[in-house]
Design an enzyme around this catalytic site. Structure first.
Site, short mmCIF file in Angstrom:
data_model
loop_
_atom_site.label_atom_id
_atom_site.label_comp_id
_atom_site.label_asym_id
_atom_site.label_seq_id
_atom_site.Cartn_x
_atom_site.Cartn_y
_atom_site.Cartn_z
CE1 TYR A 138 -32.81 5.20 -21.62
CE2 TYR A 138 -31.09 3.56 -21.36
CZ TYR A 138 -31.57 4.72 -21.96
OH TYR A 138 -30.81 5.39 -22.87
CG ASP B 86 -35.61 6.74 -29.62
OD1 ASP B 86 -34.52 6.93 -30.20
OD2 ASP B 86 -36.13 5.62 -29.44
#
Length: 287
Positions: free
Chosen positions: A143, A81
């Site tokens: 992540y 994002d």
């Protein structure tokens, strides 16, 4: 194209060759990874640099159709994002095997580093078999989300860390995180994405994903808390929603068992919050 065929043989065939590009980026200046026509993105910036380099030779490679950067159609391991960072993103691109820079990958790498700007680092460029796919060949993605619960924090952390500003119960957060490991329907944690079937019907993309690890730990004594999440694939905003949910628990607003209830609800409205993007980094992709 034949897998692993040498560039000189491919030249005679008038074929393409697949390049793998490993890169990292500071997500702050970009509107995400994926190209957008009217916004600066990581993919768009890289495609623009590749197009500029390739265009110098297109008059000699008239069979290769590439009228604008997006025609290169690079494919990334994941779409981060806006504001999300990456230490280890991977993409692939198909270019003419007769492009001179294919035989000078060090020169190509240096040229790309200069052209993409300081917010992107090109780690390496290499030739790979055409069966390699940066997205679908990936077997795991890793992540890390960074938080700080100290009242006063290193000012440089503001670019990569969510400054929560109040004490977090890391033990409670880890207890909640245990409910997230395994294969689940992540509707409560993901933004819906529509896909179009071959019939033309638009349907909601499946939300089932498998996480192999969700670990919350305190690092050092300066207030740094990390949430590391490993999985085979992720849906839109999933890790940020996980971080927001666990912070709610860490603040004592909900017990750890609440995480299980959120997951089971399969309703995005029941989740507490979405953590801001700048604390999240894609730290690895496994092939």
């Amino acid at each position: 194209m034949m897998d692993g065929a040498p560039p000189d043989q491919l030249k005679r065939q008038g074929q393409t060759i697949r390049l793998r590009i490993d890169l990292a980026y500071d997500g702050a200046p970009f509107h995400g990874f994926a190209r957008q026509r009217d916004a600066t993105t990581v993919q768009g910036t890289l495609e623009g640099a590749l197009f500029t380099l390739l265009r110098r030779h297109l008059n000699q490679i008239d069979w290769f159709v590439c009228d604008e950067p997006s025609d290169l159609a690079t494919v990334g391991a994941g779409r981060t994002d806006a504001g999300v960072h990456a230490l280890a993103q991977t993409l692939h691109v198909d270019v003419p095997a007769s492009w001179p820079l294919v035989e000078e990958l060090d020169r190509l790498t240096l040229a790309l580093r200069k052209m993409v700007g300081p917010a992107i680092t090109i780690w390496r460029v290499q030739v790979v078999p055409d069966r390699f796919d940066a997205r679908f060949s990936a077997t795991a993605r890793y992540y890390r989300y960074r938080l700080c619960d100290a009242q006063a924090a290193d000012p440089l952390w503001r670019f990569t860390t969510w400054l929560v500003g109040q004490p977090l119960d890391v033990g409670a957060m880890q207890a909640g995180a245990t409910y997230l490991v395994g294969e689940h329907d992540w509707t409560s944690f993901c933004r819906k994405r529509m896909v179009t079937l071959a019939s033309g019907e638009a349907v909601v993309a499946p939300m089932t994903r498998h996480l192999s690890r969700v670990e919350v730990q305190r690092v050092g004594d300066a207030g740094l808390v990390t949430i590391e999440v490993d999985g085979n694939a992720f849906c839109h905003q999933q890790v940020r929603a996980i971080a927001g949910c666990l912070v709610f628990v860490g603040k004592g607003k909900r017990p750890p068992e609440w995480v299980r209830e959120v997951l089971a609800a399969q309703d995005r409205a029941v989740n507490a919050s979405i953590a801001p993007p700048h604390g999240l980094t894609l730290i690895g992709v496994q092939y």
